[in-house]
Design an enzyme around this catalytic site. Sequence first.
Site, PDB file in Angstrom:
ATOM      1  N   LYS A  54       7.950  -6.122 -13.206  1.00  0.00           N
ATOM      2  CA  LYS A  54       7.340  -5.730 -14.484  1.00  0.00           C
ATOM      3  C   LYS A  54       7.697  -4.277 -14.797  1.00  0.00           C
ATOM      4  O   LYS A  54       8.009  -3.940 -15.940  1.00  0.00           O
ATOM      5  CB  LYS A  54       5.816  -5.920 -14.421  1.00  0.00           C
ATOM      6  CG  LYS A  54       5.429  -7.385 -14.492  1.00  0.00           C
ATOM      7  CD  LYS A  54       3.975  -7.632 -14.122  1.00  0.00           C
ATOM      8  CE  LYS A  54       3.716  -9.133 -14.009  1.00  0.00           C
ATOM      9  NZ  LYS A  54       2.426  -9.467 -13.412  1.00  0.00           N
ATOM     10  N   GLN A  98      -3.039  -6.999 -11.270  1.00  0.00           N
ATOM     11  CA  GLN A  98      -2.262  -8.056 -10.619  1.00  0.00           C
ATOM     12  C   GLN A  98      -3.185  -8.902  -9.730  1.00  0.00           C
ATOM     13  O   GLN A  98      -3.910  -8.375  -8.892  1.00  0.00           O
ATOM     14  CB  GLN A  98      -1.134  -7.426  -9.780  1.00  0.00           C
ATOM     15  CG  GLN A  98      -0.185  -8.431  -9.166  1.00  0.00           C
ATOM     16  CD  GLN A  98       0.641  -9.186 -10.204  1.00  0.00           C
ATOM     17  OE1 GLN A  98       1.173  -8.604 -11.136  1.00  0.00           O
ATOM     18  NE2 GLN A  98       0.741 -10.497 -10.052  1.00  0.00           N
ATOM     19  N   ASP A 121      -2.761  -9.218 -20.675  1.00  0.00           N
ATOM     20  CA  ASP A 121      -2.650 -10.451 -19.887  1.00  0.00           C
ATOM     21  C   ASP A 121      -3.424 -11.590 -20.542  1.00  0.00           C
ATOM     22  O   ASP A 121      -3.266 -12.755 -20.181  1.00  0.00           O
ATOM     23  CB  ASP A 121      -3.228 -10.216 -18.477  1.00  0.00           C
ATOM     24  CG  ASP A 121      -2.172 -10.343 -17.400  1.00  0.00           C
ATOM     25  OD1 ASP A 121      -1.049 -10.786 -17.734  1.00  0.00           O
ATOM     26  OD2 ASP A 121      -2.456 -10.008 -16.247  1.00  0.00           O
TER      27      ASP A 121
END
Length: 288
Positions: A54, A98, A121
């Site tokens: 990322k 994450q 997200d």
Amino acid sequence: MPAEVVDGREIATAIRRDMRREVEVLTGTQGRPPGLAVILVGDDLASTTYVRNKGKACEEVGIKSVQIHLPATTSREELLDILHGLNKDETVDGILVQLPLPPHIEERSILEAVDPAKDVDGFHPSNLGGLLTGHPLFVASTPLGIMEVLDRFQVAIEGKDAVVVGWSTIVGKPIAFLLLERRASVTVCQQWTRDLDQHTRQAEILVVAAGKPGLVRGDMVKEGAVVIDVGINRVAGKLVGDVDFPSVYPKASLITPVPGGVGPLTVAMLLKNTLLSYKARGSLPRKP
Ligand code: NAD
């Protein structure tokens, strides 16, 4: 006729190329680049790789990536403190925690602590609720990547029979709602579904996100179906999807391979969400 095979890497490269130009112009006018903060707690190998990828992707398009790597012993309160700081930080447009988190940190309360306006997200309940009403600020990247494939290949969705295998909050449920929103008739199957093949055989659009290698075979697929394989499984050191590619490919009209299908698009959509947040936040600091 055998299926057209989606090249997710090529599409993702094209998306990043277009984004790079836009980010360059915006950075000039706004006086700062878009910013994405990624928090990693612990040293899970797969997570570390995802976070690194990322960061690289951000760099490529000119998004400032802030990577915060915390020890596995970090407490929930310490993590919340960091999140609150990022929520207030005007140079941060997107925040991503994450997953998975270490077992002593309850995920839900952490995801709920992310400002929904920076929740690139799409996991905050406010954004998930928005998906239900058809107006989310952000949708999770993997389902967005799937819609990108369907739209790029001009797959007609309205009125189609769509079947989604898997009902996770990050893939199955959001893609089911996105397809519903586009007026498909959607069936969602999961591990307790009886006679999975009876459902999959009806699908004109079949999305498989179960994490079970080879779950869907050619005899379970309708002739001419569009087959989206989201699964990522490591079998004997090789990455494979949930769809048995050799037997499904001759029957499908369009298919995403693993690797190189939906995966690369997931990261591209995360960057897109970050750019969206940057553009949407009206209080961007101006260039002096
Ligand atoms: P999950 O484990 O949260 O959910 C799996 C779902 O599949 C569950 O709803 C379960 O009921 C269903 N399922 C399991 N076995 C089944 C069976 N035999 N028949 C029917 N349904 C069954 O998983 P997830 O997070 O949604 O991920 C699913 C897969 O997609 C995994 O392989 C994951 O690695 C992959 N994934 C890929 C990307 C990407 O970027 N390509 C992103 C997220 C997840």
